[in-house]
Design an enzyme around this catalytic site. Structure first.
Site, PDB file in Angstrom:
ATOM      1  N   ALA A  29     -13.867   4.010  -2.989  1.00 58.52           N
ATOM      2  CA  ALA A  29     -13.662   5.090  -3.940  1.00 58.52           C
ATOM      3  C   ALA A  29     -12.562   6.011  -3.767  1.00 58.52           C
ATOM      4  CB  ALA A  29     -14.690   5.737  -4.360  1.00 58.52           C
ATOM      5  N   ALA A  30     -12.219   6.142  -2.448  1.00 57.15           N
ATOM      6  CA  ALA A  30     -11.051   7.170  -2.255  1.00 57.15           C
ATOM      7  C   ALA A  30      -9.692   6.902  -2.684  1.00 57.15           C
ATOM      8  CB  ALA A  30     -11.230   7.321  -0.563  1.00 57.15           C
ATOM      9  N   PRO A  31      -9.264   7.856  -3.009  1.00 59.68           N
ATOM     10  CA  PRO A  31      -9.216   9.357  -3.060  1.00 59.68           C
ATOM     11  C   PRO A  31     -10.024   9.894  -4.387  1.00 59.68           C
ATOM     12  CG  PRO A  31      -7.207   9.117  -3.609  1.00 59.68           C
ATOM     13  CD  PRO A  31      -7.609   7.662  -3.395  1.00 59.68           C
ATOM     14  N   GLY A  32     -10.318   8.695  -5.177  1.00 57.83           N
ATOM     15  CA  GLY A  32     -11.328   9.205  -6.438  1.00 57.83           C
ATOM     16  C   GLY A  32     -10.786   9.011  -7.663  1.00 57.83           C
ATOM     17  N   LYS A  49     -10.611   6.544  -9.535  1.00 55.29           N
ATOM     18  CA  LYS A  49     -11.713   5.750 -10.459  1.00 55.29           C
ATOM     19  C   LYS A  49     -12.963   6.541 -10.441  1.00 55.29           C
ATOM     20  CE  LYS A  49      -8.658   2.279  -9.973  1.00 55.29           C
ATOM     21  NZ  LYS A  49      -7.880   2.963  -9.093  1.00 55.29           N
ATOM     22  N   ASP A  95     -12.446  -1.616  -6.559  1.00 53.87           N
ATOM     23  CA  ASP A  95     -11.141  -1.239  -6.512  1.00 53.87           C
ATOM     24  C   ASP A  95     -10.491  -1.620  -5.178  1.00 53.87           C
ATOM     25  OD1 ASP A  95      -8.536  -0.725  -7.555  1.00 53.87           O
ATOM     26  OD2 ASP A  95      -8.809   1.319  -6.903  1.00 53.87           O
ATOM     27  N   CYS A 142      -3.982  -3.474  -7.109  1.00 53.02           N
ATOM     28  CA  CYS A 142      -2.673  -3.142  -7.543  1.00 53.02           C
ATOM     29  C   CYS A 142      -1.510  -4.196  -6.845  1.00 53.02           C
ATOM     30  CB  CYS A 142      -2.353  -1.605  -7.076  1.00 53.02           C
ATOM     31  SG  CYS A 142      -2.404  -1.337  -5.600  1.00 53.02           S
TER      32      CYS A 142
HETATM   33  N1  SAM Z   1     -10.545   3.465  -6.009  1.00 55.09           N
HETATM   34  C1  SAM Z   1      -9.443   4.399  -5.266  1.00 55.09           C
HETATM   35  C2  SAM Z   1      -9.024   5.220  -6.399  1.00 55.09           C
HETATM   36  O1  SAM Z   1      -8.825   4.951  -7.423  1.00 55.09           O
HETATM   37  O2  SAM Z   1      -8.431   6.532  -5.859  1.00 55.09           O
HETATM   38  C3  SAM Z   1      -8.555   3.593  -4.485  1.00 55.09           C
HETATM   39  C4  SAM Z   1      -9.050   2.812  -3.504  1.00 55.09           C
HETATM   40  S1  SAM Z   1      -7.971   1.967  -2.424  1.00 55.09           S
HETATM   41  C5  SAM Z   1      -7.384   0.680  -3.354  1.00 55.09           C
HETATM   42  C6  SAM Z   1      -8.797   0.994  -1.415  1.00 55.09           C
HETATM   43  C7  SAM Z   1      -9.918   1.777  -0.630  1.00 55.09           C
HETATM   44  O3  SAM Z   1     -10.768   0.719  -0.100  1.00 55.09           O
HETATM   45  C8  SAM Z   1      -9.322   2.585   0.685  1.00 55.09           C
HETATM   46  O4  SAM Z   1      -9.650   3.855   0.247  1.00 55.09           O
HETATM   47  C9  SAM Z   1     -10.042   2.209   1.685  1.00 55.09           C
HETATM   48  O5  SAM Z   1     -10.163   3.033   2.819  1.00 55.09           O
HETATM   49  C10 SAM Z   1     -11.328   1.481   1.330  1.00 55.09           C
HETATM   50  N2  SAM Z   1     -11.505   0.184   2.127  1.00 55.09           N
HETATM   51  C11 SAM Z   1     -10.909  -0.505   2.722  1.00 55.09           C
HETATM   52  N3  SAM Z   1     -11.777  -1.504   3.250  1.00 55.09           N
HETATM   53  C12 SAM Z   1     -13.002  -1.267   2.969  1.00 55.09           C
HETATM   54  C13 SAM Z   1     -14.313  -1.829   3.024  1.00 55.09           C
HETATM   55  N4  SAM Z   1     -14.469  -2.890   3.842  1.00 55.09           N
HETATM   56  N5  SAM Z   1     -15.354  -1.338   2.717  1.00 55.09           N
HETATM   57  C14 SAM Z   1     -15.074   0.139   1.621  1.00 55.09           C
HETATM   58  N6  SAM Z   1     -13.908   0.526   1.332  1.00 55.09           N
HETATM   59  C15 SAM Z   1     -13.049   0.006   2.168  1.00 55.09           C
END
Ligand code: SAM
Length: 466
Positions: free
Chosen positions: A114-117, A119, A182, A235
């Site tokens: 979810a980070a940084p948020g 969605k 995501d 993306c």
């Molecule tokens: N959904 C976010 C937004 O809209 O702001 C962007 C998410 S970004 C595409 C992918 C995220 O997945 C990153 O913040 C990363 O830290 C996290 N990530 C990477 N591997 C992961 C895992 N195995 N489990 C959970 N999160 C993971």
């Protein structure tokens, strides 16, 4: 474009093979400037009202109901309406995934990465404080940013976790009505926005990421209720990470169904031959920068067969008697009429040490999970009194409290407040003669202050100042 963007040769070669006659147009899109977007927080303000009060020019994004383009020069992060949590800054294509999964107030929703948020704030706004949003990220520093953005948006019913998906699966088997995945991806769709992604790209990356994505999507399905919906997005243009991941899932779970999503003339269909050839992959959506005013994205909406199970029982904690008294005294002082337009539920108030929280209305099995926040941090207990927090101010909606000082968005005192300064307030500008007030821009709460002799003592915390 003002600068020369270097795209990796192997990437271009692959895109040429994928796009054929359209390749030239695709490449030309890199000559155009990227667009900038903001998404209105409809839990706090309607789009009509936002258009009326926004002090810079915006233009509707045609494929996202509450999305707007703005000019780069507008600097919307400096506008007090941003500090009031009325909008989130987000690349226009990146708004699409959350806008294509229907979320109803009261549901249990998971944002797994979810980070940084970007969605999670949209999902939280759609829930209107009802039900539960579990927002998770595996990175600790990124989950802190996630919490901050959810607080800014005034989301009061989230559980912000910093966990491995494996541990979440154990805690939440078939629990969620809606899940957004995501996924971490090679970011090919964002080369125009973030040049570093193009520099770091290698042809081998997709295979490794596809492995992670397959594991994540299987874990997401395990946490989905029968009848629930899962939105998968990336993306990137890389077929292995897009149609490839969905093909893998359909192979492992032949009962999962791809679902149609509301379309737009600039959207493209998923391409079966980029996955396992399954014609159903056409229901996926691809966003290409030469077909619309945004960057590259991929999304797929999937349904688990069956009927949803009943929701879990409501959360009930017994508030500590003294805490309730002190919080009530504070509510009286600010003339709290409602909380997010509803009656404040004392059965959700929890005290931990000297901190007071408002729990989400529905709970899950959170035992043993690493988390940053469960619900809303309301404030602190000081010697025989309650002091409100900044997230509490931001969770309040226009009209919830009586003791307000509402200034026009262009009033420079708002900017000074956000820097931590003390303000001079005319008697007719404040609704009470003295004491705690909510400082608002056009009626929308920004933070607390204490009025003494026409001076508003600033209670905006140092960590929030701009
Ligand atoms: N959904 C976010 C937004 O809209 O702001 C962007 C998410 S970004 C595409 C992918 C995220 O997945 C990153 O913040 C990363 O830290 C996290 N990530 C990477 N591997 C992961 C895992 N195995 N489990 C959970 N999160 C993971």
């Amino acid at each position: 474009m003002d600068r020369e963007l270097k795209l990796p040769a192997a990437f271009l070669e692959r895109m040429k093979g994928m796009l054929g006659a359209e390749f030239e147009e695709f490449i030309e899109s890199y000559e155009r400037k990227r667009t900038f977007g903001l998404r209105v927080n409809t839990a706090k303000i309607s789009c009509e009202e936002f258009e009326r009060i926004v002090p810079f020019e915006v233009q509707k994004i045609p494929w996202v109901e509450n999305g707007y383009f703005y000019g780069e020069e507008s600097r919307p992060a400096r506008c007090p309406l941003y500090q009031a949590g009325l909008y989130y800054l987000q690349e226009p294509s990146a708004m699409t995934p959350a806008s294509r999964i229907p979320v109803e107030p009261g549901e249990f929703v998971l944002d797994l990465c979810a980070a940084p948020g970007g969605k999670a704030t949209a999902l939280g706004a759609a829930l209107l404080g009802k039900g539960l949003l579990v927002a998770n990220d595996i990175s600790t520093s990124r989950s802190r940013a996630l919490l901050r953005n959810l607080e800014l948006f005034g989301v009061s019913n989230s559980f912000v976790a910093n966990e491995t998906p494996g541990k979440l699966v154990k805690a939440f088997p078939e629990f969620f009505h809606k899940i957004v995945l995501d996924a971490p991806c090679s970011g090919e769709g964002m080369f125009r926005k973030e040049e570093a992604l193009a520099r770091d790209w290698t042809p081998e990356k997709s295979a490794e990421l596809a492995r992670v994505q397959r594991e994540l999507i299987m874990q997401a399905v395990d946490m989905l209720r029968p009848g629930g919906l899962l939105l998968y997005s990336t993306c990137t243009f890389a077929p292995e990470e897009d149609e490839g991941t969905i093909s893998y899932l359909l192979g492992q779970h032949p009962d999962m169904e791809l679902v149609d999503m509301p379309g737009y003339k600039g959207f493209s269909q998923g391409v079966p031959s980029w996955g396992n050839g399954d014609e159903r992959l056409k229901k996926c959506i691809r966003l290409f920068p030469h077909k619309m005013n945004g960057e590259g994205h991929f999304l797929a909406l999937l349904k688990k067969p069956g009927d949803a199970l009943d929701p879990s029982p409501a959360v009930q904690v017994r508030p500590d008697k003294n805490t309730r008294k002190w919080v009530e005294e504070f509510f009286q002082e600010i003339g709290l009429k409602s909380f997010q337009g509803e009656t404040f539920d004392w059965n959700r108030m929890e005290t931990r040490g000297d901190k007071v929280y408002y729990l989400p209305p529905a709970g899950g099995n959170f035992r043993g999970l690493t988390f940053l926040r469960n619900g809303l941090y309301l404030g602190d207990l000081k010697k025989n009194r309650f002091e409100p927090s900044q997230p509490f101010a931001l969770a309040l909606h226009k009209g919830d409290a009586e003791a307000v000082i509402s200034l026009q968005v262009t009033d420079e005192r708002l900017t000074r407040y956000l820097k931590g300064e003390t303000l001079l307030i005319e008697p007719e500008e404040a609704s009470h003669k003295k004491g705690w007030h909510l400082l608002c821009a056009e009626g929308y709460p920004i933070g607390f202050g204490k009025l003494v002799n026409q001076t508003l003592k600033n209670k905006y915390p140092a960590g929030w100042r701009v």
